[in-house]
Design an enzyme around this catalytic site. Sequence first.
Site, short mmCIF file in Angstrom:
data_model
loop_
_atom_site.label_atom_id
_atom_site.label_comp_id
_atom_site.label_asym_id
_atom_site.label_seq_id
_atom_site.Cartn_x
_atom_site.Cartn_y
_atom_site.Cartn_z
N GLU A 18 -6.60 -7.69 -0.90
CA GLU A 18 -7.25 -7.54 0.40
C GLU A 18 -8.73 -7.21 0.23
OE1 GLU A 18 -5.39 -5.04 3.32
OE2 GLU A 18 -3.38 -5.84 2.93
N GLU A 65 0.84 -1.21 0.00
CA GLU A 65 0.00 0.00 0.00
C GLU A 65 0.87 1.26 0.00
OE1 GLU A 65 -2.74 -0.36 3.31
OE2 GLU A 65 -3.98 -1.78 2.21
#
Length: 841
Positions: free
Chosen positions: A251, A182
């Site tokens: 995710e 991320e």
Amino acid sequence: MATAAGRLLPLLQLLHALLVVAAAGVTYDHRSLIISGRRRLLISTSIHYPRSVPAMWPKLVAEAKDGGADCIETYVFWNGHETAPGKYYFEDRFDLVQFARVVKDAGLFLILRIGPFVAGEWNFGGLPVWLHYIPGTVFRTNNEPFKSHMKGFTTKIVDMMKKERFFASQGGHIILAQIENEYEGTEQAFGAGGKAYATWAASMALAQNTGVPWIMCQQSDAPDHVINTCNSFYCDQFMPNSPTKPKIWTENWPGWFQNFGEANPHRPAEDVAFSVARFFGKGGTVQNYYVYHGGTNFGRTTGGPFITTSYDYDAPIDEYGLRRLPKWAHLRELHKSIKLCEHSLLYGNSTSFSLGPQQEADVYTDHSGGCVAFLSNIDSEKDKVVTFRKRKYDLPAWSVSVLPDCESVVYNTAKVRSQTSMVDMVPETLQASKPDQWSIFTEKIGIWDKNDFIQNGFVDHINTTKDSTDYLWHTTSFNVDGSYPTSGKHPILNIDSKGHGVHAFLNDMLIGSAFGNGSKSSFNLHIPITLKMGKNEIALLSMTVGLQNAGARYEWVGAGLTSVNISGMENGTIDLSSNKWSYKIGLEGEHYSLFKPDQGNNQRWSQQSEPSKDQPLTWYKVHVDAPQGYDPIGLDMQSMGKGLAWLNGNAIGRYWLRTSSSDDRCTPSCNYRGQFSPDNCRTGCGKPSQRWYHVPRSWFHPSGNTLVVFEEQGGDPTKITFSRRVATSICSFVSENYPFIVDLETWDKSVTDDGRVASKAQLSCPKGKIISSVNFASFGDPSGTCRSYQQGRCHHPDSLSVVEEACLNNNSCTISLADKGFGKDLCPDVIKTLAIEAHCS
Ligand SMILES: *[C@@H]1O[C@H](CO)[C@@H](O)[C@H](O)[C@H]1NC(C)=O
Ligand SMILES: *[C@@H]1O[C@H](CO)[C@@H](O)[C@H](O)[C@H]1NC(C)=O
Ligand SMILES: *[C@@H]1O[C@H](CO)[C@@H](O)[C@H](O)[C@H]1NC(C)=O
Ligand SMILES: *[C@@H]1O[C@H](CO)[C@@H](O)[C@H](O)[C@H]1NC(C)=O
Ligand SMILES: *[C@@H]1O[C@H](CO)[C@@H](O)[C@H](O)[C@H]1NC(C)=O
Ligand SMILES: *[C@@H]1O[C@H](CO)[C@@H](O)[C@H](O)[C@H]1NC(C)=O
């Protein structure tokens, strides 16, 4: 024939095995990963190895496999592995190779998200605290010391995996590896340095020569040869940054984490299933649940600040390793239905078209005549009937129907057919083997032994403890003479802190405590005090509750006191901020490792038959017996305040009975329809965020167990108990109102008289238990949720007897809504539902 085939079969298998090995590498095209020469559609499930114990791994992985997983995904937790520069730890919960082997033995693939930055609600985002103190280091940007350590650790992990021949290119099961995590937002914050670092990270990873593709999640500028992937509650609209890369979802959050002091978030199973079906309908190829089993932030591993020790996450497998129903089973059915579509999805051509203003069809057709369809209704309020290929289909609001033959609905994301299980924590008495034998150690208030240093004013807490402990003592003193106010007004002690918490002592008495919270670490404390004439002593125990785990430059976020004064004195304010303060890092009990059994500490403990209550800064030790049976165990800390607990030297973690406010976003019922946010469906307002603390069964010895608790504020240790986690009530709520829902297991299209498929209620108790009573049964139009069902206007009088007949004393039972017992239709205009609540024991 039979004999010929018998001889041929082993030969074919051998040939097949040779082919698989020969083509064992992993590549990809625009559509999917290509494993052993064929495209694959993969259900992946995150299980983080240090958030459970090795004894739990085989079962967790087996439950994931049974739930339809092809693949396990995990982060690698750098700060658990490299405890000091060049000093590695790969034992026990951090035995990565063993975990990978468990996955391999189960026949599942592994996705290794090396990071090594992970965020993950893990302490310091997984990076070692020592790395921050290597001069000149800045995390996650174009910084030489950081890059050199990151490369060192990444190489270490890759080499370990290569040595075990775990990469698919070596015939192993690791099919993907991740670098960074991320990073996009942080990259922007660092400007050119961020861009250069992202490029460096990608090339460093590619140069590891693993023979499997690398991914970067939330990284829309990932370079060629590194696949950028999506993390979100929904990823159907996500597109990778190149038409040569497949669409991967690293995710999908099936729930959310919790902070101490906040209510408990939930994500409905219907919405999780909706997001997954939408993703595969829109060309997705790997979908991973982050997390499928969340587990426990044992010891001081939780990130934060303020994230709870439980990392349950409302995941399909709960913190304790039990199936969460209906979520686990509802997703299992979804996985089965999607797998029925795999070939057409991966090798067919797709078209999408509208079936209404907010309804659409995604259809895939392949050369062998296969046809699959995903029919979606993204209206967040209204159910719709749509026409597809001349047939009518009911589409509940915010749902997707899966049609593996473009005709039969095998699954609808909003139609939960699985049972619901209500799990309870059943108290056991804390069986003290020597019941009257409590051992007590009371911390000295303030500096114990000698101070570590004296300084005018304040230091940064984290810079000082370097996270070796939560605790940092500050003490100072001042004199009071004639200036003490006489008007009856009390002076006020004012404390400002960057975080995370403080206990304030005046002349050896605890006078107040204050904490920040998940949205704001900083806090202040104002307490009326009573001073004495002459010397007054102030001792402040500052503490951290898990270090920051994400954000650009998060490693520089500090903690600790910034200002202390006493206002309301006759002669003005006494400013203590620039006073001479004495400092001591950590507690005396930590220094002596009182939590470890048999450390020659016996003389430090004092024996008591009845330990004193409400006493701050106290260590308690008691010998306990292991609870009977096999159910998972939670330590019930309801009678305590805040502190740390250990069983047989194993760190259970921080406990804290901090309650959420009574209006902390809780909803009486949870509507699955519409875009989910973690604030939509909270429970437990006004209650402690976390009352029970998981103690793995494998930490108990058959006898002679030692429980140690360090309490900061004061509690009643005699009321601490173990609780067994048990599914006591099971419920089913099944309606007959969806045509063309086909039985997934049998592909049974047998329909009732009016052309509907006969729905079935299925109930099943945990292994070794039976249905001992049926508390509610109604065939008609009942309503409500498990444990609060109510009869409607239509109720078949034989409901209870039909259900009891089939279920009582059985471990499981199945009742068709077309059961003869319900034969006489008392209310023909009503679409029938069968609701059952039963008890397992
Ligand atoms: C998919 O479309 C392409 C181009 O229109 C066509 O060549 C191919 O045969 C189609 N494949 C299938 C399975 O229908
Ligand atoms: C007030 O009096 C106290 C002694 O009682 C002294 O320590 C303090 O410095 C005085 N404060 C001011 C603002 O004069
Ligand atoms: C005393 O502390 C409070 C914060 O708790 C601060 O707002 C105030 O300015 C301080 N007063 C003085 C005189 O330092
Ligand atoms: C956190 O504390 C601040 C005050 O410092 C308060 O405004 C906020 O509502 C608190 N948030 C939660 C979630 O309790
Ligand atoms: C910690 O110490 C370093 C110097 O060693 C300093 O640069 C940094 O600002 C300090 N951090 C905080 C939060 O005060
Ligand atoms: C449940 O038990 C009854 C007898 O007690 C038996 O007739 C029935 O078949 C059982 N059902 C299942 C699903 O095992």
